[in-house]
Design an enzyme around this catalytic site. Sequence first.
Site, mmCIF file in Angstrom:
data_model
loop_
_atom_site.group_PDB
_atom_site.id
_atom_site.type_symbol
_atom_site.label_atom_id
_atom_site.label_comp_id
_atom_site.label_asym_id
_atom_site.label_seq_id
_atom_site.Cartn_x
_atom_site.Cartn_y
_atom_site.Cartn_z
ATOM 1 N N HIS A 222 -74.770 -46.408 -38.745
ATOM 2 C CA HIS A 222 -74.552 -45.355 -39.496
ATOM 3 C C HIS A 222 -73.913 -44.185 -38.872
ATOM 4 O O HIS A 222 -73.622 -43.175 -39.316
ATOM 5 C CB HIS A 222 -75.474 -44.962 -40.340
ATOM 6 N N LYS A 224 -71.655 -41.626 -36.348
ATOM 7 C CA LYS A 224 -70.168 -41.042 -36.480
ATOM 8 C C LYS A 224 -70.120 -40.241 -35.135
ATOM 9 O O LYS A 224 -70.613 -39.099 -35.155
ATOM 10 C CB LYS A 224 -69.878 -40.327 -37.629
ATOM 11 N N ASP A 416 -84.483 -20.686 -42.307
ATOM 12 C CA ASP A 416 -84.410 -19.361 -41.963
ATOM 13 C C ASP A 416 -83.143 -18.823 -41.259
ATOM 14 O O ASP A 416 -83.077 -17.878 -40.567
ATOM 15 C CB ASP A 416 -85.555 -19.205 -40.835
#
Length: 491
Positions: A222, A224, A416
């Site tokens: 999966h 890239k 944050d």
Amino acid sequence: MSLLTIIILLVLLLNTIAAIFTVLRSVRDISTTWAWLLVLIFLPVIGFGIYLFAGRGLSTKKVHAIQTEYRRGTKAFVAMQKHANTHGRLLPAAVTSTAAKELTTLFLNTASAPVLGDNSVDLFFDGKKKFAKLFEDIEAATDHVFVEYYTFYNDELGNQFRDLLIKKAKQGVKVLVLYDAWGSLGANKKFWAPLLAAGAKAEAYFSSQHLITDFRLNYRLHRKIVVIDDDIGFIGGFNVGDQYVSRKKKFGFWRDTHLRIRGNTVYALKVQFLMDWNATVPDDQAEPYDIDVAPLSPENLATRHLHLGSAPMQIVASGPDSSAQQIKYGYVKMIASATKSIRLQTPYLIPDDTAMDALITAALAGIDVQVMVPDMPDHPFIFRATQYYANYLSRYGIKIYHYQNGFLHAKTLVIDDVVASVGSANFDIRSFKLNFEVNAFIYDAKIAEQLTAAFDEDLKHSQLLTPALIKSQGHWLRFKQYFSRLLSPVL
């Protein structure tokens, strides 16, 4: 009882016994075990056909090949850093976040991922802009182009990409392409033939010619990754196909997140690609790791006019070849480290208990937790399971937003406004345990703030999930959600 009834009962009994034996003989977590038992018992005979292709673990041979190449690649990269006199173990002094320091240590211990500074980063949220820049960079390549994608579609964009690679191969540029066989069904031998004829190479990651005896549908490449001339690297969520540049009416605008990187981190992407490539091809076709150069030195970076001291990050890969779920550990650690806010975008929200508890704990501790998911399916069972978990998490004060301006495919997490993650891994069990994934964990407030700004812009096109909306969901829809949730460990 009639003979037919006896036969049926006997078949069901034998099916149940076989199901129990088949599932329990492999070490799995409890949720996955029960999910497969449901499939095998409630789909007699047919369930075993599904299990044959999707339920078996990786073969010992494949795991050994991956782990062997991982050790080689890691050793080469460490040597490269030592030669460059920069060991990649410390954050710049300007990064004082406790969360960042603890996260970097986590990845050093679990993934041997060095902290690499001296990077410049461009963010892409629109596929048209991302591929325009990618193609421009490939056009300028003079030495090599390494490409790794889950999906190559045999459509307008897919052919445009392939033809550009053919052009570069004919110019003498080394072109290597790695893709997932299941994710790229349209990109068959005929599709790749012109590229191979031009002198390039294209390989399906761990494809097997013995589909019945050795085919593992459940474990997908999966990642890239694109690396160009050791100078430019791409990593993120976009695959290669028309839908990713918003040409499919079904999805409309395709909202994703991708990074274009220049600097030290390009070499981490290169090493990851070569590890995947070398684990796939025969030993006599393996590529060297080029450990005799010093690409990480400040002098080398200065000659390429890069901004030194910016955007430190770690490239972290995970996959079913390891029991350590490195990227999930990173997600959970980030969530647990948050003191103010958590912004998560994922197309598939199917967390395991650990990830779900992290989100709930943060929300109950007063952290502003916002999660954005699509408002349309690309996989029906996964979409219904995502709806189930969205409904469930909203009970604990987590703000769930459904993106309505097309399809949301971004995989981003920001805490944050100081630490961020962008990559291929969804916030789901498949990405945590079954897929081969890769993410960039970024310790740069400016990039984190850009990602937060993009999230806030997406909020303008999203609907907040409320108790009233959940209550309005019909009984049939709720049944589909609950049923899909039962299958979530194997989706």
